[in-house]
Design a protein around this motif. Structure first.
Motif: not given
Length: 305
Positions: A26-42
């Motif tokens: 998903f982060s690579t897809a974001k780098d390519f401009g495909y529209g993803y944001d990634v976050s983490y919760v615990a």
């Protein structure tokens, strides 16, 4: 368009690859401009992985829309604990997001968290082969699907574990952003992937991307992006600057298929996806570029697809 938000729920002793594989997709897809944001919760400020690496994160959830995704990576579990791996607040988060139309996914033992949240009941699911008997017994109202990489049932997607999280994430990118996007991400990650999931048992797009021919990859990029169009061999050859004969020879040697056969496989796989979501054969055939639904029926009947 608002990017798709992908939230990873981190559980103590999680496997690094269960997290890092899909997160990288998903982060690579974001780098390519495909529209993803990634976050983490615990549920705590720091989570120590099964491999001993401590991860710093937060307990505050972002605002999620129905188009967003929650992923629960797996954790080290020779046997699963009799207690829930996540607390009542996080379980409610999973239920609420799904009830609002969102998608919830798991990798490996992460399926246990989905089960505790009540999201497996009445649905088909899978997990790592070491855990299938245990989880099948723990969730008798669900149906365990064995020996597959991932299963999708009503926006609850479960995968087998470890590297299969990459296949799961690539599948979601392909569905959400198209085959070309997933192929581009897989190629960037140097992934030889076989997407053996519930809906698409094998992906031609990725199954035939394990070669090292740059020319064949460039032709596949064109076909992936325009699989529903008429693509004469002369046009494909012109795209990469070689003769039709040279293109056919190099492409067939690299992939084991002619360009036309590769395009047909992509069309059939997309048609299967549409049919699985309620389209008629006739409508699916037109959408993927077949002028006559009889051709789609004939190709679907081939066991090699």
């Amino acid at each position: 368009m608002r990017p798709t938000h992908v939230v990873f729920v981190l559980v103590p002793r999680l496997h690094l690859l269960d997290l890092a594989g899909p997160a990288q997709v998903f982060s690579t897809a974001k780098d390519f401009g495909y529209g993803y944001d990634v976050s983490y919760v615990a549920e705590s400020d720091e989570v120590v992985t099964a491999q001993g690496v401590p991860l710093r994160t937060q307990s505050v959830w972002p605002e999620l829309d129905p188009g967003d995704l929650i992923v629960v990576p797996g954790w080290r579990s020779p046997r699963l604990s009799p207690e829930s791996p996540i607390g009542p607040e996080f379980r409610q988060r999973l239920r609420t997001h799904h009830a609002r139309g969102g998608t919830v996914a798991s990798v490996c033992s992460g399926a246990d968290a989905l089960g505790w949240a009540g999201l497996l009941d009445g649905r088909r699911f899978t997990t790592h082969h070491d855990l299938t008997d245990e989880l099948a017994a723990r969730y008798p109202r669900a149906t365990m699907v064995r020996d597959v990489l991932y299963v999708e049932d009503d926006r609850v997607i479960t995968s087998a574990g470890i590297a299969s999280g990459i296949d799961l994430a690539l599948h979601l990118v392909a569905v959400g952003r198209g085959a070309e996007a997933a192929a581009r991400v897989a190629r960037e990650m140097v992934v030889y992937a076989r997407r053996n999931g519930d809906e698409l048992q094998e992906s031609a797009m990725l199954r035939h991307r394990g070669h090292l021919s740059d020319l064949a990859h460039r032709v596949q990029d064109v076909i992936d992006a325009r699989y529903a169009d008429k693509l004469p061999l002369a046009e494909l050859a012109g795209e990469v600057g070689v003769s039709e004969r040279t293109l056919t020879r190099i492409f067939t040697t690299a992939t084991g298929l002619t360009p036309l056969r590769y395009q047909q496989l992509l069309r059939v796989e997309r048609a299967e996806h549409l049919i699985g979501h309620g389209s008629t054969v006739e409508s699916a055939a037109r959408t993927v570029g077949f002028e006559n639904p009889r051709m789609l029926r004939r190709l679907r009947s081939r066991t090699s697809v």
